[in-house]
Scaffold this motif. Structure first.
Motif, PDB file in Angstrom:
ATOM      1  N   GLN A 118     -12.171  -6.674   3.952  1.00 22.40           N
ATOM      2  CA  GLN A 118     -13.055  -7.067   2.853  1.00 22.40           C
ATOM      3  C   GLN A 118     -13.254  -8.572   2.872  1.00 22.40           C
ATOM      4  O   GLN A 118     -12.336  -9.331   3.130  1.00 22.40           O
ATOM      5  CB  GLN A 118     -12.457  -6.629   1.513  1.00 22.40           C
ATOM      6  CG  GLN A 118     -12.226  -5.132   1.404  1.00 22.40           C
ATOM      7  CD  GLN A 118     -13.481  -4.304   1.596  1.00 22.40           C
ATOM      8  OE1 GLN A 118     -14.520  -4.657   1.058  1.00 22.40           O
ATOM      9  NE2 GLN A 118     -13.403  -3.243   2.355  1.00 22.40           N
ATOM     10  N   GLU A 167       0.823  -1.211   0.000  1.00 17.83           N
ATOM     11  CA  GLU A 167       0.000   0.000   0.000  1.00 17.83           C
ATOM     12  C   GLU A 167       0.859   1.264   0.000  1.00 17.83           C
ATOM     13  O   GLU A 167       0.537   2.241  -0.666  1.00 17.83           O
ATOM     14  CB  GLU A 167      -0.951  -0.003   1.190  1.00 17.83           C
ATOM     15  CG  GLU A 167      -2.016  -1.076   1.123  1.00 17.83           C
ATOM     16  CD  GLU A 167      -2.933  -0.952  -0.080  1.00 17.83           C
ATOM     17  OE1 GLU A 167      -3.209   0.182  -0.530  1.00 17.83           O
ATOM     18  OE2 GLU A 167      -3.388  -1.989  -0.587  1.00 17.83           O
ATOM     19  N   SER A 196      -8.200  -3.273   3.464  1.00 16.38           N
ATOM     20  CA  SER A 196      -8.204  -4.363   2.491  1.00 16.38           C
ATOM     21  C   SER A 196      -8.367  -5.714   3.176  1.00 16.38           C
ATOM     22  O   SER A 196      -8.895  -6.639   2.588  1.00 16.38           O
ATOM     23  CB  SER A 196      -6.926  -4.344   1.644  1.00 16.38           C
ATOM     24  OG  SER A 196      -5.825  -4.822   2.363  1.00 16.38           O
ATOM     25  N   ASN A 253      -4.992   1.734   4.680  1.00 15.57           N
ATOM     26  CA  ASN A 253      -5.416   1.051   3.452  1.00 15.57           C
ATOM     27  C   ASN A 253      -5.261  -0.463   3.587  1.00 15.57           C
ATOM     28  O   ASN A 253      -6.122  -1.224   3.142  1.00 15.57           O
ATOM     29  CB  ASN A 253      -4.622   1.557   2.256  1.00 15.57           C
ATOM     30  CG  ASN A 253      -5.013   2.966   1.851  1.00 15.57           C
ATOM     31  OD1 ASN A 253      -5.970   3.534   2.368  1.00 15.57           O
ATOM     32  ND2 ASN A 253      -4.242   3.548   0.942  1.00 15.57           N
TER      33      ASN A 253
END
Length: 92
Positions: free
Chosen positions: A91, A7, A88, A84
């Motif tokens: 999810q 990231e 991620s 970030n």
């Protein structure tokens, strides 16, 4: 799913800092990814220092910025990269 190192790499555009042979950038990305988000949080000062120490990769006008400004920018980048990476992993 990607780690904080990946990231961080996404947040640093090519025009801002060019990777060079031997700069170790990919090794740091991998280290951050392999060690995980919690390690990155705990190691934030070391990661920020690493970024600041690479100021020679920045465009010339940015190299003259005070270290405090470079550190502040690096801290923002690391914080965003960690956030970030956390998002991620949230999810499905």
């Amino acid at each position: 799913m990607s780690g904080a190192g990946t990231e961080l790499g996404k947040l640093i555009p090519d025009w801002l800092a060019k990777q060079t042979r031997g700069c170790g950038c990919n090794n740091w990305k991998r280290k951050m990814d392999d060690n995980g988000i919690e390690w990155c949080k705990a190691s934030k000062p070391m990661i920020v220092q690493r970024l600041v120490s690479q100021k020679h990769l920045l465009p010339l006008p940015l190299r003259v910025l005070p270290v405090s400004a470079l550190r502040a920018g690096a801290e923002l980048l690391v914080d965003k990269a960690i956030a970030n990476a956390e998002n991620s992993t949230d999810q499905p």
